[in-house]
Design a protein around this motif. Structure first.
Motif, mmCIF file in Angstrom:
data_model
loop_
_atom_site.group_PDB
_atom_site.id
_atom_site.type_symbol
_atom_site.label_atom_id
_atom_site.label_comp_id
_atom_site.label_asym_id
_atom_site.label_seq_id
_atom_site.Cartn_x
_atom_site.Cartn_y
_atom_site.Cartn_z
ATOM 1 N N GLU A 73 0.833 -1.200 0.000
ATOM 2 C CA GLU A 73 0.000 0.000 0.000
ATOM 3 C C GLU A 73 0.864 1.245 0.000
ATOM 4 O O GLU A 73 1.998 1.230 0.490
ATOM 5 N N SER A 81 -2.009 1.817 7.083
ATOM 6 C CA SER A 81 -3.418 1.766 7.472
ATOM 7 C C SER A 81 -3.744 0.636 8.441
ATOM 8 O O SER A 81 -4.755 0.679 9.105
ATOM 9 N N ARG A 82 -2.890 -0.379 8.523
ATOM 10 C CA ARG A 82 -3.178 -1.503 9.404
ATOM 11 C C ARG A 82 -1.897 -2.032 10.018
ATOM 12 O O ARG A 82 -0.818 -1.794 9.513
#
Length: 138
Positions: A73, A81-82
């Motif tokens: 990503e 994001s995670r």
């Protein structure tokens, strides 16, 4: 470092997290069954624009393209994001595991210097399914 969880072994961490630049250590990996591995990592520090998690079953990936790219990503403002990934579930179109072999994972960050840096590594053993329960019942 010990790892204890309330419901599942390895879901909680004991001790302090590393705050090194371009590091996601300590990474954890929990083999759930013959085709799923639950991976977690710490939020990386530093200025980077992309994050990538690579799996290889012959050895640790040496580059960001050396193996199966299971998570990739673009990082907005240097954040991912995670902090977890369920390999085998979150990437159904990816190449599946070869059971009975080790799975080597390496996390890479694309820095502001336009190079991929290794941010963390971990290895797990994927068990073979010998259908023991089914054979026992038969």
């Amino acid at each position: 470092m010990s790892k204890y969880g309330n419901f599942l072994y390895g879901t909680a961490k004991y001790g302090e997290s590393a705050n090194l630049v371009y590091s996601v250590e300590p990474m954890t990996a929990l083999v759930l069954n013959f085709n799923r591995v639950y991976l977690t990592w710490q939020t990386p520090q530093g200025t980077f624009t992309r994050a990538r998690l690579v799996r290889n079953q012959t050895g640790f990936p040496e580059t960001a393209e050396d193996g199966v790219i299971i998570f990739d990503e673009f990082a907005t403002e240097g954040t991912v994001s995670r902090s977890y990934f369920l390999d085998g579930y979150d990437n159904p179109e990816s190449i599946p595991f070869v059971t009975g072999r080790q799975a080597y994972y390496r996390f890479f960050l694309f820095t502001s210097e336009k190079v991929w840096r290794t941010a963390g590594s971990i290895v797990v053993l994927i068990p073979s399914n010998h259908n023991v329960q089914e054979n026992f019942i038969n």
